[in-house]
Structures are given as C-alpha cells and as structure tokens.
Write a protein that holds these residues in place. Structure first.
Motif, PDB file in Angstrom:
ATOM      1  N   GLY A  63       0.788  -1.223   0.000  1.00 53.53           N
ATOM      2  CA  GLY A  63       0.000   0.000   0.000  1.00 53.53           C
ATOM      3  C   GLY A  63       0.825   1.280   0.000  1.00 53.53           C
ATOM      4  N   LEU A  64       1.982   1.250  -0.650  1.00 53.62           N
ATOM      5  CA  LEU A  64       2.851   2.444  -0.704  1.00 53.62           C
ATOM      6  C   LEU A  64       2.661   3.112  -2.062  1.00 53.62           C
ATOM      7  CD1 LEU A  64       6.036   0.873   0.932  1.00 53.62           C
ATOM      8  CD2 LEU A  64       4.307   2.316   2.023  1.00 53.62           C
ATOM      9  N   LYS A  72       9.667  16.594  -3.071  1.00 49.63           N
ATOM     10  CA  LYS A  72       8.434  16.568  -3.853  1.00 49.63           C
ATOM     11  C   LYS A  72       7.765  15.201  -3.729  1.00 49.63           C
ATOM     12  CE  LYS A  72      10.096  19.836  -7.373  1.00 49.63           C
ATOM     13  NZ  LYS A  72      10.406  20.020  -8.817  1.00 49.63           N
ATOM     14  N   THR A  73       6.450  15.192  -3.692  1.00 48.80           N
ATOM     15  CA  THR A  73       5.706  13.941  -3.647  1.00 48.80           C
ATOM     16  C   THR A  73       5.618  13.337  -5.046  1.00 48.80           C
ATOM     17  OG1 THR A  73       4.376  14.722  -1.784  1.00 48.80           O
ATOM     18  CG2 THR A  73       3.502  12.864  -3.051  1.00 48.80           C
ATOM     19  N   VAL A  74       6.034  12.074  -5.161  1.00 50.83           N
ATOM     20  CA  VAL A  74       5.993  11.395  -6.456  1.00 50.83           C
ATOM     21  C   VAL A  74       5.246  10.076  -6.292  1.00 50.83           C
ATOM     22  CG1 VAL A  74       8.153  12.431  -7.234  1.00 50.83           C
ATOM     23  CG2 VAL A  74       8.206  10.224  -6.080  1.00 50.83           C
ATOM     24  N   PRO A  75       4.500   9.648  -7.314  1.00 50.08           N
ATOM     25  CA  PRO A  75       3.784   8.362  -7.230  1.00 50.08           C
ATOM     26  C   PRO A  75       4.748   7.179  -7.304  1.00 50.08           C
ATOM     27  CG  PRO A  75       3.462   9.377  -9.378  1.00 50.08           C
ATOM     28  CD  PRO A  75       4.189  10.381  -8.551  1.00 50.08           C
ATOM     29  N   VAL A  76       4.323   6.086  -6.702  1.00 53.96           N
ATOM     30  CA  VAL A  76       5.117   4.855  -6.674  1.00 53.96           C
ATOM     31  C   VAL A  76       4.274   3.720  -7.254  1.00 53.96           C
ATOM     32  CG1 VAL A  76       6.237   3.140  -5.196  1.00 53.96           C
ATOM     33  CG2 VAL A  76       6.449   5.577  -4.660  1.00 53.96           C
ATOM     34  N   THR A  77       4.889   2.936  -8.144  1.00 52.28           N
ATOM     35  CA  THR A  77       4.222   1.784  -8.753  1.00 52.28           C
ATOM     36  C   THR A  77       4.926   0.515  -8.308  1.00 52.28           C
ATOM     37  OG1 THR A  77       3.664   3.116 -10.696  1.00 52.28           O
ATOM     38  CG2 THR A  77       3.474   0.728 -10.905  1.00 52.28           C
ATOM     39  N   ALA A  95       8.185   7.606  -9.819  1.00 55.50           N
ATOM     40  CA  ALA A  95       8.044   8.421 -11.034  1.00 55.50           C
ATOM     41  C   ALA A  95       8.921   9.667 -10.909  1.00 55.50           C
ATOM     42  CB  ALA A  95       6.592   8.809 -11.243  1.00 55.50           C
ATOM     43  N   VAL A  96      10.242   9.463 -11.044  1.00 51.40           N
ATOM     44  CA  VAL A  96      11.189  10.577 -10.966  1.00 51.40           C
ATOM     45  C   VAL A  96      11.550  11.017 -12.384  1.00 51.40           C
ATOM     46  CG1 VAL A  96      12.109   9.839  -8.741  1.00 51.40           C
ATOM     47  CG2 VAL A  96      13.137   8.964 -10.842  1.00 51.40           C
ATOM     48  N   PRO A  97      11.972  12.264 -12.554  1.00 54.47           N
ATOM     49  CA  PRO A  97      12.339  12.746 -13.900  1.00 54.47           C
ATOM     50  C   PRO A  97      13.448  11.903 -14.529  1.00 54.47           C
ATOM     51  CG  PRO A  97      12.148  14.577 -12.356  1.00 54.47           C
ATOM     52  CD  PRO A  97      12.071  13.328 -11.534  1.00 54.47           C
TER      53      PRO A  97
END
Length: 425
Positions: A63-64, A72-77, A95-97
């Motif tokens: 559940g992360l 910065k807040t970035v989504p994690v898959t 999801a980092v640049p």
C-alpha cells in the motif's frame, strides 16, 4: 494430523465468526439507538474481539502509493521484476524525472521466518526517498505445489545471487534479521568467484551471524533441543485442498504461537486495551491496534527443509562463525569478501538477536578494509525497532543512506562516511 485438526477447528468456528460479525454490525449501526450506549458498545466490542481472535489473517498489501523525492511527492508503482516459485522480487518504481541522476539500487532481503515481507513496509517506506528499492516477497509454502520441488537454505542463497545478477552491478543489499547469514554467504560466494555482480555494500541488521554471543531465549532453545526435536515436533504436512497439499512445512500458526508466547502478557494487555478503546469509542487507538495485529497475525508456512537446515546451520552448529558452512558442498569463506563495504546495525534491547551477534560479521570478513566497514548500536530499541519505528527513521536510515551513497562502486569514497560511527559494545 495436528495441521488437519487446526484446519477443522478453523472451519468449525466459521459460523460463530459470521454470527459475531453480524452482531457487531447491528450494534455499531448509527441508526440503532443501542449503538450509542455503553452496553451496546460493549456487545459490539465483544463480538469484534471474538471475530478477530479467531480469524485467519491473509497476506497484507504494501500500500505504498507515493513517496518524497527531492522534497516533492511522487507516485510509486509496485512491479514484480523477477519471479521464481518461492519468491517474487518487487520493485517500488518511483516516477522521478528521467534526467535526474539515479539513486543507488537497494535490494532489501526480507526475513523468511513466518511473517510476510510486508512486515518491512516501514523499512521500504523510509528508504524510498534515498534509494531505488527492491524487496524479496517470499511465498507461503502452503500455496506452492509439490511439483515445484524443494526449497532449502542453499536455494535461498541461490535466489539472492540470481536477484543480484538480475539487478546488475553496483547494487546494495540490506538483510533484516534472519537473512543476514545467507546474504553474507552469498556475498562470500560471489567474491570468491570474482563475480562483478557482487553487491557494493552489505547492511546486516539484527541478524544471527554468531548466536554464541549473548544468546537469547530463542538461541538457547534451539541449541538445547537440537534439529531432531524440531523435525519431530514442528514439521507437518499441508492438508487438502490447498495447492501445497502434502508438502512438509513448519506451519505459520505454530510459529505464531511461539511469537505470542514470548510476550503473552503484553498481547493479552493489548487486547484488553483494545476492548476498552472500543467501549470508550476511542477510534484512533482501536485503529492502531487493528493495523498492528493485521500485520503481526498474518503468517505463512516455511518449507521443512529450509527451516531445519537454517536451525541446524545457524543456531545448532554455528557453522558460519566456525568456518564449517557450505553451499552446494563448497565451503563458504567470508574472508573472500574484499570489495563489499560492510555496515552492521544492532538494537540495544534486542531480545531476538543479542548484542554482538550481528557485529560478529566484522570478525569473519577480515579482508574488508577498515575504512569500508562500520558498526552501529541503536540505543533504546528492541528487535523490531532496528528496522521500523521513529528511531529507525530518524537515526538509522540517515546512516544507511550515507553509507550506501559513499560506497557505491561508481563513486566510492576513500573516507569513512560522515554519519556512520563505530559504536561501543
């Protein structure tokens, strides 16, 4: 027949659990006037407590969904990037640049000791801002068909080596508790072979490298009983109709009874407090109890061969510190490790792996240069606090992050990391 009896009892109590669940729903419905009374909340609390104490807890999810990278807040898959019958390797892809410099690759080897890898959810969450995190997700042996073959300690070590090959060079590995021995063995085997995929750093946390040092109750029990006692009293066959039918295992429910008995008074008090929180309508405290025990009570079976070989090798014969451990009949020599930086971490109040048991790795890895090794004792934490909790996040994570950054193979620094200091025993 004990496993079958357990399954039959669980099935027999199912109607009572369903009734308790219905009672709870009735007495917590806000449209029911009794739900707003002390008596109504007491009935609902009794029903929920019964339902929870007789439930079989399934595998939790990580559940992360997000993390913080560069403030910065970035989504994690969550992705499975490597898979074998007894383990999946999960990648927490951030999801980092694309233009951003990559963070160190960190392989977290979760313990295969009864609980699921989700027990390290807090460990993963704390490390994601600092590293590209992967974790071993070990399978419940009762769910693996017998046709998939055996799985023992040698296979465990092979899995670690294969995962390091899959991740590529300059990967860092972190072993939490039980995997400290197989991870150390895997690093020694890879270094002896001149394998370029050997990890850049190895962090061992609260692991039983040498259980002769400050032995705990767990260590003493294993040594006194011997492996034959465990084979006769702890090994059972998986009953029908689950996929692992007839596989010999060390059952999760038996492990859980051992975990609970070590601190039985504490668990009884926790459940009594949970009941009172429900009666007093203290929702936050009750939810914390649910979150903890949903994880703690979710257990899995271990293959008999892995469990018995681990007990014999690590706790009875002390094969690694004595120089007698082998992998596929080839000696495991920690002295072969020369290029893997070593960090060991222990908890001051650890009652599972006593003080000095993890630090013993430094005495075995004699050829690692002094400026590529460090040891740290975290004050005022027990076994769980070594890899989770507020002190772990505030005091241990910065040391690990600094260590793996300093000793990445591409930019290895010659000096000891700034934040990591050897602690006094």
């Amino acid at each position: 027949m004990f496993y079958q009896l357990y399954e039959m009892n669980h099935a027999a109590v199912q109607p009572f659990r369903a009734y308790a669940d219905a009672v709870k729903l009735f007495y917590t419905n806000p449209l029911n006037p009794l739900s707003h009374t002390h008596w109504g909340r007491s009935v609902a609390a009794t029903a929920e407590l019964f339902e929870r104490t007789t439930r079989r807890y399934g595998k939790p999810s990580f559940g992360l969904a997000e993390t913080i990278v560069d403030w910065k807040t970035v989504p994690v898959t969550e992705k499975i990037v490597w898979s074998r019958p007894f383990c999946d390797l999960i990648h927490f892809e951030r999801a980092v640049p694309a233009r951003r410099l990559p963070d160190p690759k960190l392989l977290i080897v979760a313990p295969m000791s009864g609980h699921y890898a989700t027990l390290l959810r807090g460990t993963v969450e704390a490390m994601m801002p600092h590293a590209d995190v992967y974790i071993t997700d070990w399978a419940d042996a009762r769910m693996v068909p017998v046709s998939e073959g055996r799985f023992d300690l040698d296979d465990y070590i092979d899995y670690i080596i294969d995962m390091l090959h899959a991740l590529g060079p300059d990967t860092h590995v972190m072993a939490v508790c039980q995997p400290s021995v197989p991870v150390l063995a895997a690093a020694a085997i890879m270094e002896a072979r001149g394998d370029r995929h050997a990890p850049s750093t190895m962090t061992l946390m609260g692991g039983p490298v040498d259980t002769r040092r400050n032995p705990t109750a767990v260590n003493i029990l294993a040594e006194e009983k011997g492996v034959d006692w465990f084979r006769e009293n702890a090994i059972m066959q998986v009953p029908w109709p689950v996929p692992g039918f007839t596989r010999e295992v060390y059952p999760g429910f038996l492990q859980l009874s051992g975990f609970m008995s070590m601190n039985l008074d504490r668990h009884i008090t926790a459940h009594k407090d949970f009941f009172m929180h429900l009666v007093k309508n203290d929702g936050d405290s009750a939810e914390k109890h649910r979150d903890f025990y949903d994880e703690y009570l979710a257990v899995m079976d271990l293959t008999a061969e892995f469990y018995l070989q681990t007990v014999d090798t690590v706790f009875v014969r002390h094969a690694l510190p004595k120089g007698e451990m082998t992998h596929r009949d080839v000696p495991v020599d920690p002295a072969a490790i020369r290029n893997v930086a070593l960090l060991t971490i222990e908890g001051e109040n650890d009652d599972i792996s006593g003080i000095g048991q993890t630090r013993a790795a430094h005495d075995l890895c004699v050829n690692i240069p002094a400026d590529m090794r460090a040891h740290y004792i975290q004050p005022a934490v027990g076994h769980y606090g070594v890899f989770n909790g507020s002190r772990f996040r505030a005091e241990i994570v910065p040391r690990i992050a600094d260590f793996i950054t300093s000793y990445g193979r591409e930019n290895r620094a010659p000096a000891r990391p700034r934040l990591v200091r050897a602690a006094k025993a």
